[in-house]
Design an enzyme around this catalytic site. Structure first.
Site, PDB file in Angstrom:
ATOM      1  N   SER A   5      37.594  38.448  28.182  1.00 31.07           N
ATOM      2  CA  SER A   5      38.019  39.822  27.954  1.00 31.07           C
ATOM      3  C   SER A   5      38.251  40.118  26.482  1.00 31.07           C
ATOM      4  CB  SER A   5      39.347  40.081  28.656  1.00 31.07           C
ATOM      5  OG  SER A   5      39.218  39.940  30.027  1.00 31.07           O
ATOM      6  N   HIS A  44      30.422  40.481  29.835  1.00 27.56           N
ATOM      7  CA  HIS A  44      31.756  40.919  30.263  1.00 27.56           C
ATOM      8  C   HIS A  44      31.702  41.960  31.385  1.00 27.56           C
ATOM      9  CE1 HIS A  44      35.779  43.030  29.152  1.00 27.56           C
ATOM     10  NE2 HIS A  44      35.981  42.120  30.073  1.00 27.56           N
ATOM     11  N   GLU A  58      29.767  44.827  29.554  1.00 27.12           N
ATOM     12  CA  GLU A  58      29.690  44.781  28.085  1.00 27.12           C
ATOM     13  C   GLU A  58      28.901  43.536  27.695  1.00 27.12           C
ATOM     14  OE1 GLU A  58      33.267  46.188  25.322  1.00 27.12           O
ATOM     15  OE2 GLU A  58      34.019  45.150  27.085  1.00 27.12           O
ATOM     16  N   ASN A  66      38.535  46.731  26.314  1.00 22.27           N
ATOM     17  CA  ASN A  66      39.927  46.261  26.219  1.00 22.27           C
ATOM     18  C   ASN A  66      40.605  46.623  24.898  1.00 22.27           C
ATOM     19  OD1 ASN A  66      40.292  45.170  28.801  1.00 22.27           O
ATOM     20  ND2 ASN A  66      39.048  43.397  28.226  1.00 22.27           N
TER      21      ASN A  66
HETATM   22  C1  LIG Z   1      40.497  43.370  31.890  1.00 24.22           C
HETATM   23  C2  LIG Z   1      39.073  43.441  31.526  1.00 24.22           C
HETATM   24  O1  LIG Z   1      38.584  42.536  30.812  1.00 24.22           O
HETATM   25  C3  LIG Z   1      38.173  44.569  31.846  1.00 24.22           C
HETATM   26  C4  LIG Z   1      38.474  45.314  33.095  1.00 24.22           C
HETATM   27  O2  LIG Z   1      37.972  44.995  34.135  1.00 24.22           O
HETATM   28  S1  LIG Z   1      39.578  46.555  32.944  1.00 24.22           S
HETATM   29  C5  LIG Z   1      39.747  47.163  34.584  1.00 24.22           C
HETATM   30  C6  LIG Z   1      38.638  48.128  34.905  1.00 24.22           C
HETATM   31  N1  LIG Z   1      38.845  48.604  36.249  1.00 24.22           N
HETATM   32  C7  LIG Z   1      39.502  49.753  36.502  1.00 24.22           C
HETATM   33  O3  LIG Z   1      39.936  50.448  35.596  1.00 24.22           O
HETATM   34  C8  LIG Z   1      39.652  50.066  37.957  1.00 24.22           C
HETATM   35  C9  LIG Z   1      40.427  51.330  38.180  1.00 24.22           C
HETATM   36  N2  LIG Z   1      40.508  51.605  39.603  1.00 24.22           N
HETATM   37  C10 LIG Z   1      39.474  52.182  40.295  1.00 24.22           C
HETATM   38  O4  LIG Z   1      38.446  52.501  39.746  1.00 24.22           O
HETATM   39  C11 LIG Z   1      39.701  52.387  41.765  1.00 24.22           C
HETATM   40  O5  LIG Z   1      41.074  52.395  42.029  1.00 24.22           O
HETATM   41  C12 LIG Z   1      38.989  51.308  42.661  1.00 24.22           C
HETATM   42  C13 LIG Z   1      37.483  51.450  42.505  1.00 24.22           C
HETATM   43  C14 LIG Z   1      39.411  49.892  42.313  1.00 24.22           C
HETATM   44  C15 LIG Z   1      39.365  51.535  44.111  1.00 24.22           C
HETATM   45  O6  LIG Z   1      39.050  52.837  44.433  1.00 24.22           O
HETATM   46  P1  LIG Z   1      39.757  53.616  45.652  1.00 24.22           P
HETATM   47  O7  LIG Z   1      39.045  54.896  45.811  1.00 24.22           O
HETATM   48  O8  LIG Z   1      41.211  53.614  45.460  1.00 24.22           O
HETATM   49  O9  LIG Z   1      39.586  52.639  46.849  1.00 24.22           O
HETATM   50  P2  LIG Z   1      38.498  52.524  47.945  1.00 24.22           P
HETATM   51  O10 LIG Z   1      38.204  53.845  48.574  1.00 24.22           O
HETATM   52  O11 LIG Z   1      38.995  51.424  48.797  1.00 24.22           O
HETATM   53  O12 LIG Z   1      37.212  52.012  47.157  1.00 24.22           O
HETATM   54  C16 LIG Z   1      36.228  52.854  46.540  1.00 24.22           C
HETATM   55  C17 LIG Z   1      34.871  52.271  46.859  1.00 24.22           C
HETATM   56  O13 LIG Z   1      34.767  50.953  46.275  1.00 24.22           O
HETATM   57  C18 LIG Z   1      34.520  49.985  47.290  1.00 24.22           C
HETATM   58  N3  LIG Z   1      35.244  48.771  46.929  1.00 24.22           N
HETATM   59  C19 LIG Z   1      36.522  48.701  46.425  1.00 24.22           C
HETATM   60  N4  LIG Z   1      36.781  47.426  46.106  1.00 24.22           N
HETATM   61  C20 LIG Z   1      35.663  46.700  46.412  1.00 24.22           C
HETATM   62  C21 LIG Z   1      35.319  45.347  46.283  1.00 24.22           C
HETATM   63  N5  LIG Z   1      36.178  44.453  45.749  1.00 24.22           N
HETATM   64  N6  LIG Z   1      34.092  44.944  46.704  1.00 24.22           N
HETATM   65  C22 LIG Z   1      33.208  45.820  47.212  1.00 24.22           C
HETATM   66  N7  LIG Z   1      33.475  47.144  47.318  1.00 24.22           N
HETATM   67  C23 LIG Z   1      34.687  47.553  46.942  1.00 24.22           C
HETATM   68  C24 LIG Z   1      34.994  50.608  48.559  1.00 24.22           C
HETATM   69  O14 LIG Z   1      34.337  50.092  49.683  1.00 24.22           O
HETATM   70  C25 LIG Z   1      34.662  52.075  48.342  1.00 24.22           C
HETATM   71  O15 LIG Z   1      33.275  52.276  48.621  1.00 24.22           O
HETATM   72  P3  LIG Z   1      32.717  53.716  49.107  1.00 24.22           P
HETATM   73  O16 LIG Z   1      32.719  54.588  47.876  1.00 24.22           O
HETATM   74  O17 LIG Z   1      31.353  53.399  49.586  1.00 24.22           O
HETATM   75  O18 LIG Z   1      33.630  54.210  50.169  1.00 24.22           O
HETATM   76  N1  LIG Z   2      41.136  40.254  35.627  1.00 21.56           N
HETATM   77  C1  LIG Z   2      40.315  41.141  35.112  1.00 21.56           C
HETATM   78  O1  LIG Z   2      40.444  42.344  35.379  1.00 21.56           O
HETATM   79  C2  LIG Z   2      39.223  40.717  34.207  1.00 21.56           C
HETATM   80  C3  LIG Z   2      39.180  39.432  33.687  1.00 21.56           C
HETATM   81  N2  LIG Z   2      38.162  39.059  32.860  1.00 21.56           N
HETATM   82  C4  LIG Z   2      38.099  37.715  32.323  1.00 21.56           C
HETATM   83  O2  LIG Z   2      37.536  36.871  33.305  1.00 21.56           O
HETATM   84  C5  LIG Z   2      38.103  35.551  33.213  1.00 21.56           C
HETATM   85  C6  LIG Z   2      38.721  35.175  34.539  1.00 21.56           C
HETATM   86  O3  LIG Z   2      39.725  36.139  34.856  1.00 21.56           O
HETATM   87  P1  LIG Z   2      40.266  36.284  36.356  1.00 21.56           P
HETATM   88  O4  LIG Z   2      39.173  36.025  37.316  1.00 21.56           O
HETATM   89  O5  LIG Z   2      40.989  37.559  36.392  1.00 21.56           O
HETATM   90  O6  LIG Z   2      41.323  35.096  36.388  1.00 21.56           O
HETATM   91  P2  LIG Z   2      41.936  34.351  37.654  1.00 21.56           P
HETATM   92  O7  LIG Z   2      43.240  33.815  37.216  1.00 21.56           O
HETATM   93  O8  LIG Z   2      41.826  35.203  38.861  1.00 21.56           O
HETATM   94  O9  LIG Z   2      40.890  33.155  37.882  1.00 21.56           O
HETATM   95  C7  LIG Z   2      40.645  32.138  36.962  1.00 21.56           C
HETATM   96  C8  LIG Z   2      40.115  30.951  37.744  1.00 21.56           C
HETATM   97  O10 LIG Z   2      39.663  29.969  36.817  1.00 21.56           O
HETATM   98  C9  LIG Z   2      40.099  28.717  37.314  1.00 21.56           C
HETATM   99  N3  LIG Z   2      40.084  27.710  36.286  1.00 21.56           N
HETATM  100  C10 LIG Z   2      41.045  27.400  35.371  1.00 21.56           C
HETATM  101  N4  LIG Z   2      40.630  26.365  34.618  1.00 21.56           N
HETATM  102  C11 LIG Z   2      39.397  26.028  35.055  1.00 21.56           C
HETATM  103  C12 LIG Z   2      38.467  25.020  34.696  1.00 21.56           C
HETATM  104  N5  LIG Z   2      38.739  24.142  33.711  1.00 21.56           N
HETATM  105  N6  LIG Z   2      37.313  24.917  35.378  1.00 21.56           N
HETATM  106  C13 LIG Z   2      37.019  25.776  36.384  1.00 21.56           C
HETATM  107  N7  LIG Z   2      37.867  26.751  36.777  1.00 21.56           N
HETATM  108  C14 LIG Z   2      39.035  26.873  36.112  1.00 21.56           C
HETATM  109  C15 LIG Z   2      41.487  29.012  37.841  1.00 21.56           C
HETATM  110  O11 LIG Z   2      41.924  27.965  38.675  1.00 21.56           O
HETATM  111  P3  LIG Z   2      43.550  27.750  38.847  1.00 21.56           P
HETATM  112  O12 LIG Z   2      44.050  28.996  39.496  1.00 21.56           O
HETATM  113  O13 LIG Z   2      43.613  26.530  39.697  1.00 21.56           O
HETATM  114  O14 LIG Z   2      44.073  27.568  37.441  1.00 21.56           O
HETATM  115  C16 LIG Z   2      41.206  30.303  38.619  1.00 21.56           C
HETATM  116  O15 LIG Z   2      40.691  30.027  39.910  1.00 21.56           O
HETATM  117  C17 LIG Z   2      39.091  35.613  32.036  1.00 21.56           C
HETATM  118  O16 LIG Z   2      38.428  35.207  30.875  1.00 21.56           O
HETATM  119  C18 LIG Z   2      39.445  37.086  31.979  1.00 21.56           C
HETATM  120  O17 LIG Z   2      39.876  37.502  30.724  1.00 21.56           O
HETATM  121  C19 LIG Z   2      37.133  39.908  32.541  1.00 21.56           C
HETATM  122  C20 LIG Z   2      37.111  41.173  33.061  1.00 21.56           C
HETATM  123  C21 LIG Z   2      38.177  41.689  33.902  1.00 21.56           C
END
Ligand SMILES: CC(=O)CC(=O)SCCNC(=O)CCNC(=O)[C@H](O)C(C)(C)COP(=O)(O)OP(=O)(O)OC[C@H]1O[C@@H](n2cnc3c(N)ncnc32)[C@H](O)[C@@H]1OP(=O)(O)O
Ligand SMILES: NC(=O)C1=CN([C@@H]2O[C@H](COP(=O)(O)OP(=O)(O)OC[C@H]3O[C@@H](n4cnc5c(N)ncnc54)[C@H](OP(=O)(O)O)[C@@H]3O)[C@@H](O)[C@H]2O)C=CC1
Length: 291
Positions: free
Chosen positions: A119, A140, A152, A190
């Site tokens: 991330s 990403h 990304e 992010n």
């Molecule tokens: C941290 C990082 O590195 C980067 C990141 O990822 S940052 C996070 C980015 N993500 C976001 O910002 C998510 C924000 N949230 C959302 O967009 C919405 O709340 C959400 C899409 C997660 C859920 O939407 P919702 O309308 O509340 O729920 P819901 O109606 O159950 O789902 C919408 C659709 O997605 C589908 N869906 C939801 N989760 C799913 C999953 N895990 N797998 C498959 N389908 C899924 C549902 O089946 C539904 O499909 P339809 O449109 O065909 O009905």
């Molecule tokens: N969460 C998010 O929304 C997003 C996350 N990311 C990125 O994706 C990556 C994973 O995040 P996320 O899936 O949320 O994290 P989680 O904590 O859900 O999962 C991480 C997994 O990696 C496992 N793990 C740790 N060490 C090792 C290793 N040495 N070998 C193999 N597996 C290992 C962990 O096992 P254990 O639990 O046993 O430690 C766990 O099952 C991170 O780099 C995160 O920044 C990117 C986009 C969105």
């Protein structure tokens, strides 16, 4: 380059989502985790999410069974040696990622592209510790992977055009949209999203609003699909804190200072949905705010 097999390291929420979309697109997937429980949990989640797509008539039951049959799980990293593309999706900690690459490298074929779903961490720095910085880049995905349209793509300083094009072709085959980001801390999504989440935690910390009022303000007042604290719980508070630390350290600007309340939640092990407790408590029927 023709990619047919994909290795995924880390079977958490991102790893299982990546395995889901890769197998549905026809790639053979080798999913690795150190924990057998994580692998079993990932397969159960993939099954459930594919079933949801079947029930909404997005895919057929045959698509689902074919996708599941294409995913193999392993706790042994060398089993990823024969894959064409590796996506590392383990915990957001640089030392963990580096150790994975060190263990994996001796087993990889020369042509294998190595990527990280990180991330925030520097792609150039991760790449520099491998034997193939030109074949290394950031791949990403966004959470939840089966739903979010964006991927990304981040070039490290040495990433070559062939590697970038091969990854861009994979994104296209997944039916997703690529955005190219330069390799600076936390890239694009992010860099913008996480300071907002961190600011929401400061808003809570300073008593400006409760968890409920902050989240409903942003849902109803800014049309965000989830409130920022709900989203933080969804992402994982450990991941949010790790990203803020990368921004703070990498850009050396106090505006990225992680909120002490975010640190406190992580220190408590209240990591959000994945540990059942964060800004909300998920142990009951409906989530209850913890502040
Ligand atoms: C941290 C990082 O590195 C980067 C990141 O990822 S940052 C996070 C980015 N993500 C976001 O910002 C998510 C924000 N949230 C959302 O967009 C919405 O709340 C959400 C899409 C997660 C859920 O939407 P919702 O309308 O509340 O729920 P819901 O109606 O159950 O789902 C919408 C659709 O997605 C589908 N869906 C939801 N989760 C799913 C999953 N895990 N797998 C498959 N389908 C899924 C549902 O089946 C539904 O499909 P339809 O449109 O065909 O009905
Ligand atoms: N969460 C998010 O929304 C997003 C996350 N990311 C990125 O994706 C990556 C994973 O995040 P996320 O899936 O949320 O994290 P989680 O904590 O859900 O999962 C991480 C997994 O990696 C496992 N793990 C740790 N060490 C090792 C290793 N040495 N070998 C193999 N597996 C290992 C962990 O096992 P254990 O639990 O046993 O430690 C766990 O099952 C991170 O780099 C995160 O920044 C990117 C986009 C969105």
């Amino acid at each position: 380059m023709n990619i047919k097999t994909v290795g995924i390291v880390g079977a958490g929420q991102m790893g299982n989502g990546i395995a889901h979309v890769m197998s549905l697109a026809g790639y053979d997937v080798m999913l690795n985790d150190i924990s057998g429980d994580a692998l079993a949990g990932a397969m159960a989640t993939i099954d459930r999410n594919l079933e949801r797509q079947v029930s909404r008539e997005k895919i057929s039951a045959d698509d689902k069974s074919a996708a599941l049959a294409r995913i193999h799980t392993t706790q042994t990293l060398p089993d990823l040696g024969q894959t064409d593309l590796v996506i590392e999706a383990a915990t957001e900690r640089e030392t963990i990622k580096q150790a994975i690459f060190e263990d994996l490298l001796p087993h990889l074929q020369p042509h294998t592209i190595l990527t990280s779903n990180t991330s925030s961490i520097s792609i150039t720095r991760l790449a520099s510790r491998t034997d193939r910085p030109e074949k290394f880049m950031g791949f990403h995905f966004m959470n939840p992977v089966p739903v979010m349209q964006l991927v990304e793509l981040i070039r490290g300083i040495a990433t070559d055009a062939e590697t970038f094009d091969a990854c861009a072709a994979v994104v296209e085959k997944l039916g997703k949209t690529a955005a190219t980001a330069e390799d600076f801390p936390a890239f694009i999504v992010n860099r913008i999203l996480m300071p907002m989440i961190n600011e929401a935690v400061y808003t809570l910390y300073e008593g400006v609003g409760s968890v409920k009022s902050i989240d409903s303000s942003m849902r109803l007042g800014a049309n965000h699909p989830m409130g920022p604290l709900e989203l933080a719980d969804f992402i994982g508070l450990d991941t949010c804190l790790a990203i803020m630390n990368v921004l703070h350290d990498g850009l050396a600007d106090t505006k990225y200072r992680p909120c002490p309340l975010l640190t406190k939640y992580v220190e408590a092990g209240w990591l959000g949905r994945k540990s059942q407790r964060g800004f909300y408590d998920y142990r009951g029927e409906t989530p209850v705010p913890t502040r």
